[in-house]
Scaffold this active site. Sequence first.
Site, PDB file in Angstrom:
ATOM      1  N   GLU A 104      -0.697 -37.602   0.498  1.00  0.00           N
ATOM      2  CA  GLU A 104      -1.912 -36.898   0.080  1.00  0.00           C
ATOM      3  C   GLU A 104      -2.753 -36.531   1.281  1.00  0.00           C
ATOM      4  O   GLU A 104      -2.701 -37.206   2.308  1.00  0.00           O
ATOM      5  CB  GLU A 104      -2.755 -37.828  -0.820  1.00  0.00           C
ATOM      6  CG  GLU A 104      -2.694 -37.502  -2.300  1.00  0.00           C
ATOM      7  CD  GLU A 104      -3.454 -36.222  -2.680  1.00  0.00           C
ATOM      8  OE1 GLU A 104      -3.577 -35.309  -1.844  1.00  0.00           O
ATOM      9  OE2 GLU A 104      -3.898 -36.148  -3.821  1.00  0.00           O
ATOM     10  N   ASP A 108     -10.302 -39.121  -3.106  1.00  0.00           N
ATOM     11  CA  ASP A 108     -11.749 -39.149  -3.347  1.00  0.00           C
ATOM     12  C   ASP A 108     -11.977 -40.070  -4.548  1.00  0.00           C
ATOM     13  O   ASP A 108     -12.029 -41.289  -4.390  1.00  0.00           O
ATOM     14  CB  ASP A 108     -12.158 -37.685  -3.593  1.00  0.00           C
ATOM     15  CG  ASP A 108     -13.642 -37.481  -3.798  1.00  0.00           C
ATOM     16  OD1 ASP A 108     -14.380 -38.451  -3.919  1.00  0.00           O
ATOM     17  OD2 ASP A 108     -14.069 -36.314  -3.842  1.00  0.00           O
ATOM     18  N   PHE A 157     -18.260 -33.887   2.134  1.00  0.00           N
ATOM     19  CA  PHE A 157     -17.228 -32.904   1.827  1.00  0.00           C
ATOM     20  C   PHE A 157     -16.670 -32.391   3.143  1.00  0.00           C
ATOM     21  O   PHE A 157     -17.417 -31.983   4.033  1.00  0.00           O
ATOM     22  CB  PHE A 157     -17.803 -31.745   0.996  1.00  0.00           C
ATOM     23  CG  PHE A 157     -16.738 -30.787   0.569  1.00  0.00           C
ATOM     24  CD1 PHE A 157     -15.875 -31.105  -0.475  1.00  0.00           C
ATOM     25  CD2 PHE A 157     -16.569 -29.573   1.231  1.00  0.00           C
ATOM     26  CE1 PHE A 157     -14.859 -30.236  -0.850  1.00  0.00           C
ATOM     27  CE2 PHE A 157     -15.557 -28.700   0.857  1.00  0.00           C
ATOM     28  CZ  PHE A 157     -14.703 -29.025  -0.182  1.00  0.00           C
ATOM     29  N   VAL A 158     -15.357 -32.466   3.298  1.00  0.00           N
ATOM     30  CA  VAL A 158     -14.727 -32.081   4.564  1.00  0.00           C
ATOM     31  C   VAL A 158     -13.675 -30.997   4.348  1.00  0.00           C
ATOM     32  O   VAL A 158     -13.115 -30.859   3.255  1.00  0.00           O
ATOM     33  CB  VAL A 158     -14.075 -33.310   5.251  1.00  0.00           C
ATOM     34  CG1 VAL A 158     -15.133 -34.284   5.761  1.00  0.00           C
ATOM     35  CG2 VAL A 158     -13.109 -34.038   4.315  1.00  0.00           C
ATOM     36  N   ASP A 164      -9.547 -27.693   1.883  1.00  0.00           N
ATOM     37  CA  ASP A 164     -10.201 -26.393   1.773  1.00  0.00           C
ATOM     38  C   ASP A 164     -11.558 -26.454   1.106  1.00  0.00           C
ATOM     39  O   ASP A 164     -11.890 -27.407   0.397  1.00  0.00           O
ATOM     40  CB  ASP A 164      -9.340 -25.444   0.929  1.00  0.00           C
ATOM     41  CG  ASP A 164      -9.373 -25.823  -0.560  1.00  0.00           C
ATOM     42  OD1 ASP A 164      -9.088 -26.999  -0.877  1.00  0.00           O
ATOM     43  OD2 ASP A 164      -9.717 -24.964  -1.395  1.00  0.00           O
ATOM     44  N   ARG A 170      -7.996 -24.578   5.244  1.00  0.00           N
ATOM     45  CA  ARG A 170      -6.826 -25.475   5.308  1.00  0.00           C
ATOM     46  C   ARG A 170      -6.126 -25.419   6.657  1.00  0.00           C
ATOM     47  O   ARG A 170      -5.551 -26.391   7.114  1.00  0.00           O
ATOM     48  CB  ARG A 170      -5.796 -25.095   4.234  1.00  0.00           C
ATOM     49  CG  ARG A 170      -6.281 -25.289   2.822  1.00  0.00           C
ATOM     50  CD  ARG A 170      -5.100 -25.176   1.861  1.00  0.00           C
ATOM     51  NE  ARG A 170      -5.513 -24.994   0.484  1.00  0.00           N
ATOM     52  CZ  ARG A 170      -5.895 -25.965  -0.333  1.00  0.00           C
ATOM     53  NH1 ARG A 170      -5.922 -27.207   0.090  1.00  0.00           N
ATOM     54  NH2 ARG A 170      -6.248 -25.706  -1.568  1.00  0.00           N
TER      55      ARG A 170
END
Length: 179
Positions: A104, A108, A157-158, A164, A170
């Site tokens: 993965e 999260d 959030f990264v 993405d 990406r």
Amino acid sequence: MSEQIISVHDKTFELFLTENEIVKRVSEIAAELEAAYASKQPVMIGILNGAYPFLSDLSKQMKTELEISFMKATSYKGTKSSGEVNEILGLNTDIRGRHVLIVEDIVDTGNTLSFIREQLFKHDPLSLKIASCFLKPGIFNKDYPLDWVGFEIADDFVIGYGMDYNGLGRNLQSVYKLK
Ligand code: IMP
Ligand code: MG
């Protein structure tokens, strides 16, 4: 040199992990996987879309024989997990009696991973382990362990290295976090 600040769609992101830091950590994990799976001919299952660079980099550094397959599930809309997981591409490899490694990009809530695990357990793998490049331990609330984690990160959030924001980011080699 990576850019310090980038903008993607309507948002601004700042450099969080450089390409070098990622390459170094991924090499360490590849060495551990190499040792763990030597002569076991594992099946690595990448979860699309985000896992493609991590799976590619890991697998290229592993000398042991292995198979590669993919599954696809979605739970994210924009910068938040929707909670509901949908399978878009199922498994097309026979994993009965095989050593399976789920790969993965980021875990999260763990909802996507839980869904994928359930699907895979139905096919009686000999072992089922998980390697995730990133983990948000403050959010992950499931009762199973992640066997290999590249980086534990805060609830930010990264994007980059497979991850993405609404389709973009990406292909960035460094990881950026939302400012
Ligand atoms: P979960 O189901 O909440 O664990 O979310 C897992 C999936 O959501 C990951 O495999 C990613 O594809 C996506 N995701 C979770 N956090 C982020 C993030 O910070 N940036 C980009 N995608 C993310
Ligand atoms: Mg993913």
